[in-house]
Design an enzyme around this catalytic site. Structure first.
Site, PDB file in Angstrom:
ATOM      1  N   HIS A  16       0.903   5.793  -0.972  1.00  0.00           N
ATOM      2  CA  HIS A  16       0.123   7.003  -1.225  1.00  0.00           C
ATOM      3  C   HIS A  16       0.608   7.641  -2.527  1.00  0.00           C
ATOM      4  CE1 HIS A  16      -1.006   7.559   3.330  1.00  0.00           C
ATOM      5  NE2 HIS A  16      -1.148   6.320   2.900  1.00  0.00           N
TER       6      HIS A  16
ATOM      7  N   HIS B  32       0.859  -1.193   0.000  1.00  0.00           N
ATOM      8  CA  HIS B  32       0.000   0.000   0.000  1.00  0.00           C
ATOM      9  C   HIS B  32       0.885   1.229   0.000  1.00  0.00           C
ATOM     10  CE1 HIS B  32      -2.802   3.099   1.001  1.00  0.00           C
ATOM     11  NE2 HIS B  32      -2.352   3.236   2.241  1.00  0.00           N
TER      12      HIS B  32
ATOM     13  N   TYR C  37      -0.053  -2.687 -21.540  1.00  0.00           N
ATOM     14  CA  TYR C  37       0.548  -3.209 -20.313  1.00  0.00           C
ATOM     15  C   TYR C  37      -0.327  -2.965 -19.093  1.00  0.00           C
ATOM     16  CZ  TYR C  37       4.803  -5.072 -22.227  1.00  0.00           C
ATOM     17  OH  TYR C  37       5.684  -5.862 -22.909  1.00  0.00           O
TER      18      TYR C  37
END
Length: 219
Positions: free
Chosen positions: A95, A93, A120
Site C-alpha cells: 500500500h 503487493h 530508469y
C-alpha cells in the site's frame, strides 16, 4: 527456488520493505512460486516487518492450503498472475503511500499511471495500467489483472505490475529482489511526479527510442 530459500527470502524482503516505509501495519503481501509449482505466500493480516518463516502459508497450484497460517486473501490474485505470466516467480503487493495518494488524486492515464519521466522508470518498470476500485480480496480483480497481462503480451509490451485504485501496486518479476526493485522504482517515480505537482515533462519519443536501442527497454 527451493522452499527453505523462499521462506527466508520472503521474510528478508518483507522486513526490508517495512523498515524503509514501503509497507505499514498489516498491509501488503508477498508470494513466491516454488520449483514444484506450489506457492508460498504471506498469511492474512500479517505484518511484513516481522514474518516468521515456518508460519508462511503454502498452497498448491489450485489454491488449496497445504500448511502454515491462513493464506492472504489475495492468494487468487497471486495464482492468477503466475498462470498468466509463466516468467514470474515472485509477486509483491503493498500500500505504498505515494502510489495510493496518486490513485486518489488521479493517475496520468488508465493505461499508464505515470508518465515516463525518468530513464530508469522506462527501463526498470515500464507500463503500469490502472485497475478501478474493488474491495480488498475481490476475485474480480484477478480477472482484470490477467486481462492486462494478456493484452501486454499480445502487443509485445509485457507488463511488470498494475496499480489497484486506493489499495496500491502489485508487481511481479523473476525473483524477490527484482520484484522489489520494480516496486521501489515505481514508488519513487510516483513521489517525484507528485513533488512536481504532476507537471514534470515526460521523456521525448527520441529519448525513449534511445533507451529501447541501448538497453532493450520495453515501452
Amino acid at each position: 527456488m527451493i522452499e527453505s530459500q523462499a521462506r527466508a527470502e520472503i521474510c528478508r524482503v518483507g522486513a526490508s520493505l517495512y523498515m524503509r516505509g514501503y509497507v505499514h501495519a498489516s498491509a501488503g503481501n508477498i508470494s513466491i512460486r516454488l520449483d514444484d509449482g506450489n506457492i508460498l505466500i504471506t498469511p492474512t493480516d500479517a505484518c511484513l516487518g516481522n514474518l516468521v518463516p515456518h508460519k508462511l502459508a503454502l498452497v498448491n497450484s489450485n489454491g488449496e492450503q497445504i500448511s502454515g497460517s491462513l493464506a492472504s486473501k489475495t492468494v487468487l490474485l497471486h495464482r492468477s498472475i503466475y498462470l498468466a505470466n509463466t516468467q514470474a516467480s515472485c509477486v509483491i503487493h503493498t500500500h505504498a503511500s505515494h502510489l495510493v495518494s496518486l490513485s486518489i488524486r488521479g493517475v496520468w492515464s488508465e493505461a499508464d499511471i505515470l508518465p515516463p519521466i525518468t530513464p530508469y522508470y522506462v527501463m526498470k518498470v515500464g507500463h503500469i495500467p490502472f485497475i478501478n476500485y474493488r474491495r480488498p480480496g475481490d476475485p474480480e480483480v484477478a480477472s482484470m489483472v490477467v486481462e492486462c497481462i494478456t493484452k501486454g503480451i499480445k502487443i509485445a509490451k509485457p507488463i511488470r505490475g498494475v496499480m489497484l485504485d486506493r489499495l496500491g501496486p502489485v508487481v511481479w518479476h523473476q525473483s524477490p529482489s527484482t520484484a522489489s526493485a520494480v516496486l521501489e522504482e515505481l514508488e519513487e517515480t510516483a513521489k517525484l511526479w507528485l513533488m512536481s505537482n504532476c507537471q514534470a515533462p515526460p521523456l521525448s519519443g527520441v529519448q525513449i527510442e534511445d533507451l529501447r536501442r541501448t538497453f532493450g527497454a520495453i515501452w
